[in-house]
Structure formats: C-alpha cells, structure tokens
Write a protein that holds these residues in place. Sequence first.
Motif, PDB file in Angstrom:
ATOM      1  N   ASP A  26       0.823  -1.203   0.000  1.00 56.77           N
ATOM      2  CA  ASP A  26       0.000   0.000   0.000  1.00 56.77           C
ATOM      3  C   ASP A  26       0.858   1.255   0.000  1.00 56.77           C
ATOM      4  O   ASP A  26       0.849   2.052   0.946  1.00 56.77           O
ATOM      5  N   VAL A  27       1.629   1.400  -1.071  1.00 58.44           N
ATOM      6  CA  VAL A  27       2.405   2.611  -1.345  1.00 58.44           C
ATOM      7  C   VAL A  27       2.399   2.812  -2.863  1.00 58.44           C
ATOM      8  O   VAL A  27       2.224   1.848  -3.614  1.00 58.44           O
TER       9      VAL A  27
ATOM     10  N   ALA B  78       7.678   2.073  -3.779  1.00 54.70           N
ATOM     11  CA  ALA B  78       8.115   0.669  -3.746  1.00 54.70           C
ATOM     12  C   ALA B  78       9.390   0.488  -4.573  1.00 54.70           C
ATOM     13  O   ALA B  78      10.354  -0.145  -4.122  1.00 54.70           O
ATOM     14  N   TYR B  79       9.402   1.049  -5.779  1.00 50.27           N
ATOM     15  CA  TYR B  79      10.567   0.934  -6.648  1.00 50.27           C
ATOM     16  C   TYR B  79      11.795   1.591  -6.012  1.00 50.27           C
ATOM     17  O   TYR B  79      12.879   1.000  -5.972  1.00 50.27           O
TER      18      TYR B  79
ATOM     19  N   GLU C  44       5.400  -0.037   4.137  1.00 52.57           N
ATOM     20  CA  GLU C  44       4.124   0.555   4.547  1.00 52.57           C
ATOM     21  C   GLU C  44       4.259   1.321   5.855  1.00 52.57           C
ATOM     22  O   GLU C  44       3.644   2.375   6.028  1.00 52.57           O
ATOM     23  N   LYS C  45       5.065   0.817   6.775  1.00 50.38           N
ATOM     24  CA  LYS C  45       5.281   1.520   8.043  1.00 50.38           C
ATOM     25  C   LYS C  45       5.991   2.851   7.811  1.00 50.38           C
ATOM     26  O   LYS C  45       5.634   3.857   8.404  1.00 50.38           O
TER      27      LYS C  45
ATOM     28  N   GLU D 129      -3.219   4.599  -7.466  1.00 51.20           N
ATOM     29  CA  GLU D 129      -2.272   5.657  -7.068  1.00 51.20           C
ATOM     30  C   GLU D 129      -1.539   5.301  -5.775  1.00 51.20           C
ATOM     31  O   GLU D 129      -0.453   5.819  -5.519  1.00 51.20           O
ATOM     32  N   THR D 130      -2.134   4.416  -4.967  1.00 51.30           N
ATOM     33  CA  THR D 130      -1.556   4.110  -3.655  1.00 51.30           C
ATOM     34  C   THR D 130      -1.251   2.635  -3.434  1.00 51.30           C
ATOM     35  O   THR D 130      -0.892   2.247  -2.325  1.00 51.30           O
ATOM     36  N   THR D 131      -1.377   1.814  -4.465  1.00 46.49           N
ATOM     37  CA  THR D 131      -1.138   0.371  -4.313  1.00 46.49           C
ATOM     38  C   THR D 131      -0.297  -0.146  -5.473  1.00 46.49           C
ATOM     39  O   THR D 131      -0.551   0.194  -6.632  1.00 46.49           O
TER      40      THR D 131
END
Length: 150
Positions: free
Chosen positions: A11-12, A17-18, A136-137, A93-95
């Motif tokens: 959930d980013v 993530a990349y 995610e944290k 946009e967020t996942t």
Amino acid sequence: MSTIEESIEVDVPVSVAYNQWTQFEDFPHFMDGVDSITQVTDTKNHWVVTVGGTTREFDTEITEQHPDERIAWRTVDSEPYHAGVVTFHKLSETTTRVMIQLEWKPQDAKEKAGAAVGADDRQVKADAKRFKEFIEKRGTATGSWRGDVD
C-alpha cells in the motif's frame, strides 16, 4: 537450479516501492539471511549472506533497470550463482504489486535439501511480507536511484 516466484501488494505508490528496492544496502532490514550489501558502483553490489549456517560472499551487477518498472541483477564471475528480477505494477495511485523472481544454485547438500523441501520458497514469501511491513510503516523510501540500465 532453484527458481522462486512471489508477488505481494503493498500500500504505497509504485515510485515508493521501486525507490526502496533500489536501496540494496537496506535489504538486511527485511531479508532474513542477508547480512549486508555494499554498493560498490551504481550497478555493482557486494553481498554477504548466511544460508543454513554457512556464510557466503558474492558480487552482483544490475543488468537491467527501468524506473518504476523493473530491476534485474545477477552474480558476476562467482559462486554461488544468484539472479533476480523484480517488477513493479501500479494497481492504483496508492497500491503496487511487487513481483519477485529469483534463481539460484544451491551449493551444498544442506542447501539442496532446503530447496527440495521448499525452505527457499518460504524464505522469499516471508521476506516479501517483511518488505511490505517495512515500506508501509515508513510510507516513504529510505532513498532512491532512478538511473536507467539496459
């Protein structure tokens, strides 16, 4: 040869993530068995890993990298043979879906036995879950390298 595939939704945004995955030196925070990775150049890294109580060192080179899409690497003139590719897929946009493919060659009887009973598959699944928790944290990457490698 052992081949492992795993995917996980985080959930980013895809860029977060990349960007985190380009920070090889942070892998020990979420990859069990990776003791350290030292970035030697933009495309070369030195790994120290412990598998089944045996510590191994090897160098890898990034063979392909395209921002927000994929990162691929392989060992350079050394044993153990290790290669991987991680792709990033924007779901919203967020996942992001992170797909991990690893290939490695078990070196000794203990590693071969572990691969035969799926220990390496379970390890990659657990590492993917720890990556999800880590990113995610934080909500942001610890850094980024947006270079393109063909």
